[in-house]
Scaffold this motif. Structure first.
Motif, mmCIF file in Angstrom:
data_model
loop_
_atom_site.group_PDB
_atom_site.id
_atom_site.type_symbol
_atom_site.label_atom_id
_atom_site.label_comp_id
_atom_site.label_asym_id
_atom_site.label_seq_id
_atom_site.Cartn_x
_atom_site.Cartn_y
_atom_site.Cartn_z
ATOM 1 N N LYS A 198 6.340 0.669 -3.057
ATOM 2 C CA LYS A 198 6.213 0.831 -1.612
ATOM 3 C C LYS A 198 6.138 2.316 -1.277
ATOM 4 N N TYR A 199 5.218 2.646 -0.380
ATOM 5 C CA TYR A 199 5.114 4.026 0.079
ATOM 6 C C TYR A 199 6.175 4.260 1.141
ATOM 7 N N SER A 200 6.927 5.341 1.015
ATOM 8 C CA SER A 200 8.014 5.621 1.962
ATOM 9 C C SER A 200 7.911 7.062 2.449
ATOM 10 N N ARG A 220 6.985 2.744 -8.385
ATOM 11 C CA ARG A 220 7.357 2.783 -6.966
ATOM 12 C C ARG A 220 6.284 1.988 -6.230
ATOM 13 N N HIS A 270 5.129 7.288 -5.646
ATOM 14 C CA HIS A 270 4.122 6.311 -5.259
ATOM 15 C C HIS A 270 2.743 6.890 -5.596
ATOM 16 N N LYS A 271 1.797 6.032 -5.922
ATOM 17 C CA LYS A 271 0.476 6.498 -6.357
ATOM 18 C C LYS A 271 -0.202 7.375 -5.304
ATOM 19 N N ASN A 272 0.057 7.120 -4.012
ATOM 20 C CA ASN A 272 -0.570 7.939 -2.969
ATOM 21 C C ASN A 272 -0.008 9.362 -2.970
ATOM 22 N N ARG A 273 1.331 9.467 -3.148
ATOM 23 C CA ARG A 273 1.943 10.798 -3.180
ATOM 24 C C ARG A 273 1.575 11.535 -4.467
#
Length: 234
Positions: A163-165, A161, A128-131
């Motif tokens: 959705k952030y999980s 990806r 995910h872009k945040n990770r």
């Protein structure tokens, strides 16, 4: 993301920071060995699966413990044990990108002996872009830079990806399956294409299987997976 720019940055980083000693035993490396960062003795001592090992074909017990109905085949270097686990940890959490070289080299050997169809695209399992922002790199993408194919194979960039999980390592098997449901989307028509997903470690198979599902929904002919190691839940 500019994948060509990222690839050039990784390559320049590896050349600048490439160790001259074996990353396991610390003995000096001969020049040809510097491309894998492992001396010949450590390569021979590493417990690996037989070349040409497809878990779905050769290990029914392991297959029964994985979520992998959307994958046509899965291969790995070996089990998540010493020293393979050490090399993978050096890459993912130690931020030592050169550790991807031995992983890519060993996966290349494994893939060369499999009777799989010609791969059209290699697809690093996306973060995910945040990770990705917090880690600074995608270890699967770095590994892909070091897998060699007989014919040129492009990297598939259209799997996202969305959705952030939570990190899978923090969850039970049941929660892992729920955590990755419908977290991937692919925007590209893959009709007639065979895809190779790449990741560092597989535990339940749920993340890879959901990624494969998203690719098959875009009409991919088949999706295979190559990972550094198989890790079982205690």
């Amino acid at each position: 993301m500019d994948f060509n720019a990222t690839k050039k940055w990784i390559q320049s980083f590896l050349i600048k920071h490439m160790p001259t000693d074996c990353i396991l035993c610390q003995l000096p490396l001969e020049k040809p060995q510097r491309f894998t960062q492992l001396c010949a003795t450590c390569v021979l001592d590493m417990p690996t699966y037989p070349l040409g090992w497809d878990i779905k074909q050769h290990d029914p017990k392991a297959t029964s413990e994985l979520t992998c109905s959307n994958l046509a085949g899965i291969t790995a270097i070996g089990k998540y044990d010493w020293p393979l686990d050490h090399v993978l940890l050096q890459l993912k959490f130690g931020r030592r990108l050169w550790a991807a070289r031995p992983i890519g080299a060993l996966l290349t050997k494994q893939l060369s002996q499999l009777f799989w169809p010609q791969i059209d695209f290699v697809c690093p399992l996306p973060l995910h872009k945040n990770r990705l922002r917090s880690r600074g790199f995608n270890q699967a993408f770095v590994i892909c830079q070091h897998i060699k194919f007989d014919l040129p194979v492009n990297i598939l960039c259209s799997l996202k990806r969305v959705k952030y999980s939570m990190p899978q390592s923090e969850l039970s098997r049941r929660k892992r399956l729920q955590n990755v449901r419908n977290i991937f989307r692919c925007s590209e028509d893959l009709t007639g294409k065979t895809i190779l997903l790449v990741d560092d470690v597989v535990t339940t198979g749920a993340t890879l299987d959901n990624a494969a599902k998203a690719l098959l929904e875009q009409n991919a002919t088949a999706v295979y997976a190559a990972v550094g190691a198989i890790r079982t839940l205690d």
